[in-house]
Write a protein that holds these residues in place. Structure first.
Motif, PDB file in Angstrom:
ATOM      1  N   ASN A 183      -8.550   2.621   1.602  1.00  0.00           N
ATOM      2  CA  ASN A 183      -8.049   2.899   0.257  1.00  0.00           C
ATOM      3  C   ASN A 183      -7.680   1.616  -0.474  1.00  0.00           C
ATOM      4  OD1 ASN A 183      -7.595   4.705  -1.784  1.00  0.00           O
ATOM      5  ND2 ASN A 183      -5.476   5.106  -1.216  1.00  0.00           N
ATOM      6  N   TRP A 194     -19.845   9.154   3.587  1.00  0.00           N
ATOM      7  CA  TRP A 194     -20.552   8.350   2.595  1.00  0.00           C
ATOM      8  C   TRP A 194     -21.879   7.911   3.198  1.00  0.00           C
ATOM      9  CZ3 TRP A 194     -19.984   6.969  -2.430  1.00  0.00           C
ATOM     10  CH2 TRP A 194     -18.759   7.266  -3.048  1.00  0.00           C
ATOM     11  N   ASP A 253     -17.921   9.282   9.325  1.00  0.00           N
ATOM     12  CA  ASP A 253     -17.284   8.855   8.079  1.00  0.00           C
ATOM     13  C   ASP A 253     -18.271   8.110   7.190  1.00  0.00           C
ATOM     14  OD1 ASP A 253     -14.413   9.578   8.653  1.00  0.00           O
ATOM     15  OD2 ASP A 253     -14.808   8.261  10.356  1.00  0.00           O
ATOM     16  N   GLY A 302     -10.965   5.815  -2.618  1.00  0.00           N
ATOM     17  CA  GLY A 302     -12.018   6.575  -1.969  1.00  0.00           C
ATOM     18  C   GLY A 302     -13.208   6.873  -2.853  1.00  0.00           C
ATOM     19  N   LEU A 314     -13.307   1.726   1.274  1.00  0.00           N
ATOM     20  CA  LEU A 314     -13.248   3.184   1.240  1.00  0.00           C
ATOM     21  C   LEU A 314     -12.328   3.741   2.319  1.00  0.00           C
ATOM     22  CD1 LEU A 314     -17.016   3.995   0.616  1.00  0.00           C
ATOM     23  CD2 LEU A 314     -15.139   4.414  -0.975  1.00  0.00           C
ATOM     24  N   SER A 315     -12.354   3.161   3.515  1.00  0.00           N
ATOM     25  CA  SER A 315     -11.571   3.725   4.614  1.00  0.00           C
ATOM     26  C   SER A 315     -10.103   3.337   4.533  1.00  0.00           C
ATOM     27  CB  SER A 315     -12.151   3.283   5.959  1.00  0.00           C
ATOM     28  OG  SER A 315     -12.106   1.876   6.088  1.00  0.00           O
TER      29      SER A 315
END
Length: 529
Positions: free
Chosen positions: A420, A246, A182, A454, A417-418
């Motif tokens: 949200n 990412w 991820d 994201g 990011l993970s």
């Protein structure tokens, strides 16, 4: 002909429900995919589906159309199929067995360069201090096998002390680590200290008065020629094996490396640098206020950002005038930055050492002593001892290590990011796209940024003062030439980058120093062979 009236509509064929949200007995929402298996999800962390946060106690339905969406109509994009990818085991058509510990917050994080005794342990510690990342899988990667084993022992020992439930492994083969990642955090260098010393000493022998030799000047060019091909090779593996990941880059020269990533790859990349933290420490010391009470808004290029606003975080009071008044009474504190503020109207956020890499007369305000390699070596030896002791189970030292984070922002960005989340970051390195109005849209800038849905977006800061924008535009053009030289092995582009550089006095000196740098580092620069 008389009007026959509108043609009767055909009865709309009702399609079977494929998904959506439905109320649950707990009063929340559930993601519906049919056929489905219903199971409770632990409420320890809120998972996120299509931009919404699942309420506590909600029920998650898991799609029965295939393992992780492979070959399934939803192509693995539904949250339920993400759940399958992270823990489901398919035992037959439409039938899954899901372990009790399924948690959509689990991430696979790959640290490339983890054998570095500074980067590896500090990043591991930050991950373990993040509750949001507990239970994640972390793969440590480095070409230095013995160093990697030390960091792995440290990580496993600290993981047990923290009760984080993370799973650590290590490999010298990054291609083995990347599938399913991820996040890929990259901090790499080619024989960093030894070659940096050469990048510092060689220009000095040719009469070039530079102050650091890491990111700008001839040393910055030489550094870029080695770093860019290395990071691009990593990024191409990410493109192939983990296209959804990412890439969080810490590798210097930051602007040049990130510009190469933007120009020559399709990876989702962002550059992170802690130098804005120096601006906070400086302002705190000058104003006599805790850093937590200050808010700095800065923009420009990496290691060449300028303070646009300095305010009190709680009251909103403008502290810039008082900062200027006080630091003017401290002539020995950042004298180059004070002069740049007097000339251009903004104070650099990075300190003289870094700002001076892009200013031709910086040597008049600073000693030409370069980086403190001896002090850095002492620090390395101290951290080596601590890592080995913690790896051997020293709980006292381990608890002390877990009492504070490193101050780096990789974990904060990964959390946002993970999960949200919506989060503001003071400084990230991104393609400009209008964030700074009077710099090219394609420039690689360091600006405040917003992490949400994201995505990472630079915040619009307006236009820089004309003189500062001119300085930054020149550096951007030098960076473009440096990237071209590093990627193509283009000697002429490298020469042009040096001739344009403000610390290089003339073209003859540029040719001489370029010849010696390429000759000295030939073993690491096959693109110029």
């Amino acid at each position: 002909m008389p009007d026959a009236g509108p043609e009767p509509r055909r009865a709309r064929r009702r399609r079977p429900a494929r998904g959506g949200y439905a109320p649950t007995v707990a009063g929340g929402l559930e993601r519906v995919c049919r056929p489905a298996l219903t199971l409770p999800v632990r409420p320890r962390r809120a998972a996120t589906f299509t931009g919404r946060r699942r309420p506590e106690g909600a029920i998650l339905r898991v799609c029965g159309r295939g393992s992780a969406g492979r070959g399934s109509p939803c192509r693995g994009q539904r949250a339920c199929c993400v759940a399958l990818a992270r823990g489901a085991r398919v035992t037959g058509a439409g039938r899954e067995e899901i372990g009790r510990n399924v948690d959509l917050g689990k991430s696979r994080i790959v640290l490339i360069g983890a054998g570095s005794i500074i980067f590896g342990p500090s990043t591991v510690r930050d991950i373990l201090l993040s509750r949001a990342l507990h239970g994640s899988e972390i793969v440590l990667v480095d070409v230095d096998g013995p160093g990697l084993e030390k960091v792995l022992a440290y990580a496993r020992s600290l993981n047990e002390m923290a009760g984080a439930g993370c799973r650590f492994s290590a490999t010298t083969d990054r291609r083995q680590a990347l599938p399913g990642a991820d996040f890929v955090i990259v901090s790499v260098a080619v024989d960093r200290e030894r070659l940096w010393k050469l990048d510092w000493e060689i220009p000095l022998r040719h009469g070039i008065k530079h102050v650091l030799g890491e990111n700008g000047g001839p040393g910055g060019l030489s550094h870029a020629l080695r770093s860019i091909p290395l990071v691009l090779s990593i990024a191409r593996d990410v493109e192939e094996l983990a296209p959804q990941a990412w890439l969080l880059n810490f590798t210097n020269p930051m602007s040049r490396v990130c510009l190469a990533l933007a120009r020559h790859t399709r990876v989702k990349a962002v550059g992170l640098c802690h130098q804005i933290g120096y601006g906070y420490r400086l302002a705190s010391g000058v104003l006599g206020l805790p850093k937590e009470q200050l808010a700095i808004r800065a923009a420009g290029l990496n290691h060449f950002t300028w303070i646009l606003a300095l305010t009190h975080r709680e009251t909103g009071e403008d502290l810039y005038p008082e900062f200027r008044r006080r630091i003017a009474q401290m002539p020995d504190v950042e004298p180059l930055s004070q002069e740049l503020d007097r000339v251009f109207g903004l104070f650099p956020a990075t300190g003289d050492g870094h700002a001076g890499e892009y200013v031709g007369f910086a040597w008049k305000y600073m000693d030409l002593t370069g980086y403190d390699f001896a002090g850095y070596q002492e620090r390395l030896e101290r951290v080596h001892r601590e890592v080995e002791r913690i790896g051997a189970g020293d709980e006292t030292l381990g608890r002390e290590a877990l009492s504070k984070d490193s101050g780096e922002r990789a974990v904060a960005v990964m959390e946002a990011l993970s999960d949200n989340l919506s989060r503001h970051e003071d400084a990230l390195n991104l393609v400009n796209r209008g964030a700074i109005y009077n710099l090219p849209a394609t420039a690689l800038v360091e600006v405040p940024a917003h992490v949400a849905n994201g995505q990472i977006s630079g915040e619009a800061v307006g236009a820089l003062p004309a003189g500062i924008a001119a300085l930054c535009r020149r550096e951007y053009e030098i960076q473009e030439l440096a990237v071209e030289a590093a990627v193509r092995g283009d000697r002429q582009a490298a020469l042009q980058a040096l001739v344009l550089d403000p610390v290089v006095p003339d073209s003859a000196t540029a040719r001489a120093v370029l010849d010696e740098l390429l000759r000295t580092h030939a073993a690491y620069l096959p693109q110029f062979a």
